[in-house]
Design an enzyme around this catalytic site. Structure first.
Site, PDB file in Angstrom:
ATOM      1  N   GLY A 183      -6.830   0.518   3.010  1.00  0.00           N
ATOM      2  CA  GLY A 183      -6.988  -1.002   2.782  1.00  0.00           C
ATOM      3  C   GLY A 183      -5.829  -1.572   2.734  1.00  0.00           C
ATOM      4  N   GLY A 185      -3.824  -5.584   1.373  1.00  0.00           N
ATOM      5  CA  GLY A 185      -3.869  -6.859   0.798  1.00  0.00           C
ATOM      6  C   GLY A 185      -2.461  -7.492   0.633  1.00  0.00           C
ATOM      7  N   GLY A 186      -2.385  -8.379  -0.068  1.00  0.00           N
ATOM      8  CA  GLY A 186      -0.946  -9.088  -0.069  1.00  0.00           C
ATOM      9  C   GLY A 186       0.137  -8.278  -0.594  1.00  0.00           C
ATOM     10  N   MET A 187      -0.201  -7.401  -1.399  1.00  0.00           N
ATOM     11  CA  MET A 187       0.692  -6.816  -2.493  1.00  0.00           C
ATOM     12  C   MET A 187       1.143  -5.268  -1.519  1.00  0.00           C
ATOM     13  SD  MET A 187       0.548  -7.978  -5.492  1.00  0.00           S
ATOM     14  CE  MET A 187       1.462  -6.601  -6.552  1.00  0.00           C
ATOM     15  N   VAL A 190      -2.786   0.392   1.218  1.00  0.00           N
ATOM     16  CA  VAL A 190      -2.991   1.802   0.408  1.00  0.00           C
ATOM     17  C   VAL A 190      -3.187   2.696   1.654  1.00  0.00           C
ATOM     18  CG1 VAL A 190      -4.592   2.800  -1.093  1.00  0.00           C
ATOM     19  CG2 VAL A 190      -3.760   0.377  -1.523  1.00  0.00           C
ATOM     20  N   LYS A 211       0.031   3.703  -2.560  1.00  0.00           N
ATOM     21  CA  LYS A 211       0.146   2.105  -2.316  1.00  0.00           C
ATOM     22  C   LYS A 211       1.551   1.802  -1.991  1.00  0.00           C
ATOM     23  CE  LYS A 211      -1.511  -2.123  -4.077  1.00  0.00           C
ATOM     24  NZ  LYS A 211      -2.724  -2.430  -4.841  1.00  0.00           N
ATOM     25  N   ASP A 306      -5.144  -8.742 -13.862  1.00  0.00           N
ATOM     26  CA  ASP A 306      -5.807  -9.072 -12.345  1.00  0.00           C
ATOM     27  C   ASP A 306      -7.238  -8.281 -12.147  1.00  0.00           C
ATOM     28  OD1 ASP A 306      -6.242 -10.103  -9.968  1.00  0.00           O
ATOM     29  OD2 ASP A 306      -5.116  -8.532  -9.082  1.00  0.00           O
TER      30      ASP A 306
END
Length: 436
Positions: A183, A185-187, A190, A211, A306
């Site tokens: 997956g 995302g913005g961070m 993974v 990550k 979060d």
């Protein structure tokens, strides 16, 4: 059955790199037409190459099918082609795509054999594994380039150094082999990864989750230091409902976090894919596990900052696991937009978070109140309206059917817009929820 030296010579030329697969197909087809119309000799020759490990089964089958196709007959299993001069070019292009797919499949199969251990692992050294993974990435990139040129390519995110961000096949710190993307995302992204040290030790769990953090962190040393500190703090949160963080490290300019690999589904997927999940015994168990995890973290001075359904993972073994403790807070140490990084989710953020205030366990309490509504009713208490706007509009959370008065009062207090009206931490929230 003895193999005709002429056929052996043709195949050897392909293995030595002197023939492309297209040329090999034409030569083998011509040979079979003149000397082996029943393809029995070719079948024996290909079986021998498979047994020797020189040719993957799928590629041998593809060659066998193509060799038996008359020149004027369209290739089997290929889409209908335009009747003009482009037909043969398009057929060859489709054939190349099939060859690429077979090669990719074979390389992955080789890697899977190594992961299983046994003879395959003893037979191959680490250098061979590196070469196989490099070949896999080259074949994938070639396939992507060909599709892009044809107008059907997939978008590839490029880093600042121009390399593709999907790094399947890359080895970090000469130890972690990125095996599959799980997956993004913005961070960051993974990956499932193979830990070479575990493979060498014949560990029954050779996989970890990696990550790989967004390249922006490399340009913001304050955020990077804060991220490392948060990872170290999370390492100390040994708890069955909190994902285990093994390490924080860097490979060149690429910072990454090493975590336990989870098998299962995140709660947002559970709610989307199962209409009966909300309010079910499984949902109640997940709420119980969340209370346990958050109370444990808050008692040790660690705030998540979060909490959202995507960061809550229902493992196949049963227990809920909370992911990404402190990452959003660490992101704030840089001077980039945490919202753009997807490091804070407005629908779950407390008014203080949205106003940029310091992190506090009561931020987690507010997010947990939102999550309880979703877990029991499938609906956000304020229709996903950010808390500051919901406060201005005087919105109030609805009553949840089936809760006791103490439970309802506890959830309402968790969703208070004023910080001092919320439970001080998850432990106090749990006590109120249980009527203590």
């Amino acid at each position: 059955m003895a193999i005709d030296p002429r056929l052996n010579q043709i195949l050897t030329g392909f293995f030595a790199g002197r023939r492309t697969f297209d040329q090999l197909t034409l030569e083998v087809r011509g040979y079979c037409r003149d000397h082996d119309p029943m393809l029995s000799g070719l079948s024996s020759a290909l079986q021998e190459q498979i047994n020797l490990g020189r040719m993957p089964y799928d590629l041998a089958m593809l060659l066998f099918q193509e060799a038996g196709r008359p020149a004027e007959e369209p290739a089997r299993d290929l889409p209908e082609l335009p009747p003009v001069g482009e037909a043969e070019d398009n057929r060859e292009e489709t054939l190349r795509e099939r060859v690429d797919s077979v090669v990719l499949s074979a390389l992955l199969g080789q890697f899977k054999d190594l992961r299983k251990g046994g003879e395959a692992r003893e037979r191959q050294n680490q250098r061979q594994l590196d070469d196989a993974l490099a070949a896999f990435r080259s074949a994938r990139l070639r396939q992507d380039a060909r599709k892009s040129a044809a107008g059907s390519g997939r978008p590839i995110m490029l880093g600042r150094d121009g390399r593709e961000e999907n790094r399947v096949g890359q080895i970090l710190r000469d130890r972690f082999v990125l095996d599959a993307e799980l997956g993004r995302g913005g961070m960051g992204v993974v990956y499932r990864a193979v830990d070479r040290r575990r493979v060498e030790a014949a560990d029954s769990r050779p996989y970890v989750a990696i990550k790989l953090l967004n390249g922006n962190f490399g340009a913001h040393p304050d955020a990077l230091r804060a991220m490392e500190a948060e990872a170290r703090r999370t390492q100390d949160l040994s708890h069955p409902n909190i994902v285990a963080v093994h390490d924080f490290d860097r490979d060149g300019t690429h910072p990454f976090i090493v975590m336990e690999l989870l098998e299962g589904r995140s709660l947002d997927v559970c709610l989307r894919g199962d209409s009966d999940f909300a309010g079910s015994p499984a949902a109640w168990r997940a709420i119980r596990d969340m209370f346990s995890a958050l109370a444990h973290a808050h008692s040790r001075g660690v705030t998540h900052a979060d909490l959202k359904l995507a960061n809550l993972f229902l493992s196949q073994e049963g227990p809920l696991k909370v992911l990404d403790f402190g990452i959003a807070s660490a992101a704030r140490a840089g001077d980039f937009d945490v919202m753009a990084l997807d490091a804070m989710t407005p629908a779950y953020a407390s008014p203080e978070q949205l106003r940029g205030g310091p992190r506090d366990p009561r931020d987690d309490v507010y997010a947990f109140g939102c999550i309880i509504h979703l877990m029991l009713t499938r609906k956000h208490p304020f229709d996903r309206t950010p808390a500051t706007e919901a406060q201005e509009r005087g919105m109030e959370p609805p009553v949840i059917a089936g809760l006791t008065d103490a439970m309802q009062a506890a959830v309402d207090a968790a969703l208070a817009f004023r910080q001092d009206e919320r439970h001080p931490d998850a432990g106090a929230f749990l006590a109120a929820f249980q009527g203590r």
